[in-house]
Scaffold this active site. Sequence first.
Site, short mmCIF file in Angstrom:
data_model
loop_
_atom_site.label_atom_id
_atom_site.label_comp_id
_atom_site.label_asym_id
_atom_site.label_seq_id
_atom_site.Cartn_x
_atom_site.Cartn_y
_atom_site.Cartn_z
N LYS A 120 0.93 -1.21 0.23
CA LYS A 120 0.05 -0.18 -0.10
C LYS A 120 0.87 1.16 0.03
O LYS A 120 0.30 2.29 -0.55
CB LYS A 120 -1.03 0.01 1.11
CG LYS A 120 -0.21 0.16 2.41
CD LYS A 120 -1.06 -0.73 3.47
CE LYS A 120 0.00 -1.70 4.33
NZ LYS A 120 -0.67 -2.64 4.53
N GLU A 204 1.79 -4.36 15.51
CA GLU A 204 3.29 -4.55 15.60
C GLU A 204 3.76 -4.11 16.88
O GLU A 204 2.91 -3.54 17.70
CB GLU A 204 3.77 -3.59 14.56
CG GLU A 204 3.45 -3.56 13.20
CD GLU A 204 4.08 -4.66 12.39
OE1 GLU A 204 5.18 -5.31 12.88
OE2 GLU A 204 3.66 -5.17 11.38
N LYS A 219 -3.88 4.05 2.43
CA LYS A 219 -5.22 2.95 1.58
C LYS A 219 -6.14 3.94 1.04
O LYS A 219 -6.75 3.80 0.25
CB LYS A 219 -5.62 2.02 2.66
CG LYS A 219 -4.73 1.12 3.00
CD LYS A 219 -5.10 0.22 4.19
CE LYS A 219 -4.38 -1.01 4.41
NZ LYS A 219 -4.63 -1.72 5.95
#
Length: 440
Positions: A120, A204, A219
């Site tokens: 992306k 993460e 996005k």
Amino acid sequence: MATKSKKQSVSKNKQKQPGSTVKIALLGFGTVGSSVARVLAASKFPGLQLTHIYNRSVARKRTSPAASSVPASVVWTENIDDILKSDVDIVVELIGGLTPIEGWLRKALAAGKSVVTANKQLIAYRGASLAKVAAQQHVHLAYGAAVAGGVPVIPGMQQGLGGDQVSRISGIVNGTCNYILSRMESGSEYASVLADAQQLGYAEANPSADVDGFDARAKLCILSRIALHAELDPDAVTTQTISTVEAIDFTYAKELNCTIRQVSRAQQEGNIVHARVAPMLVPLTSPMAWSHGTQNMVVVSGKFGGDVVFSGHGAGGEPTAVAVVSDILAVAQSCKSVQLPVRRRAVTGEFLAPHYLRFVVDDKPGIVSAIAGALAKVGANIDSLLQRPGHPKHRLPFVVTTEPCLTSTIELAIESIARMDCMLEPPLCLQILVAEDKPE
Ligand SMILES: NC(=O)c1ccc[n+]([C@@H]2O[C@H](COP(=O)([O-])OP(=O)(O)OC[C@H]3O[C@@H](n4cnc5c(N)ncnc54)[C@H](OP(=O)(O)O)[C@@H]3O)[C@@H](O)[C@H]2O)c1
């Protein structure tokens, strides 16, 4: 010399006969890459052959359990030139990031190879220029997995909604944020839900890209290009973190018949696109409120077709691999996606919307009238005031909602309210999504 080899590869590409084998190289054998290999092996699509896999420290990958589905004939390499100089027809990039990927993919396109990617960041920042190179080379650039993973929102908008005039898109395109916010609905605090998300592999170790909105912003820019035909500078799109949302905000949101979601939205007004990624109050009646866990959802509003909703698994190896393999099949069959002219557009984060303002104060007489005064000074009208019992007066959370007003107006008022002595933490300001919500 360069011109000659370019011509050769383009003509080689054109000469691909229906029924002939299309050779595929995978760059990256991680979560998505290994799932793509598995889906290709399981489905045995006629005419597709995985011939190469590139990854750093490739010996480790080659002996991993995930490699068991890879045919013995596949060439494993850690030298990118083995791919770029090979006779593969489609390079499937599943590594991520801008560097060195952009350079490799430019070389692949220049060598007459089509590219499929789920990257992306690359497509948000470099998509327009890579698409130009692909068009010049008469090859394909497909990125159906770059937004909403396994949900076919990109091909759906390109093929199925190309005939409409889309005026706005809004959606939930970051599964990590949706997991965190939908879990917070049941009373958990942000930090503990984030820790769970990290343990489950949904977030993460450094969650900033997700929770601060940068992943969703990339996005949103890709969706704007396809739906609104507007090229946006991702860095110009306003983002707001979800990390300042607290469990109490869900309690107050519920009283307003709403919940809270990270909403990415873009609306075109003339030459300007109003775009923003932020936690918002979403009515419980909105499809976005029904989206839980790592689900993604995109609502596309067209002038002629009305609202169309895409939803499903926004991430995960296999759902994303389905989108990647669908792109590979489309490219292998030379399916041309609908391309309409795209124009660079200025971006503003300004929306005309009702707002939810949550204050935590050391309660003293006159606070509400001081807040009302600050709002009145910028022309914002209070719609409601909510204060739940049971909180100590020295740390009292309460909420004010406003009638529709401009984002910049409300921010001015918040700046002055934040300076009041009684404020124990920075006020939280969230836009409230309403069906007829319009940019200014
Ligand atoms: N996972 C999802 O649900 C999802 C959904 C939609 C889109 N995507 C996109 O798909 C792409 C891949 O994601 P992923 O989740 O599969 O990532 P991943 O599990 O981290 O896999 C990336 C693979 O690329 C390798 N790699 C990284 N840097 C490299 C380099 N410089 N040279 C050679 N190999 C390198 C990694 O090797 P090591 O093992 O050595 O690190 C790993 O095998 C990303 O663009 C991501 O944004 C992912």
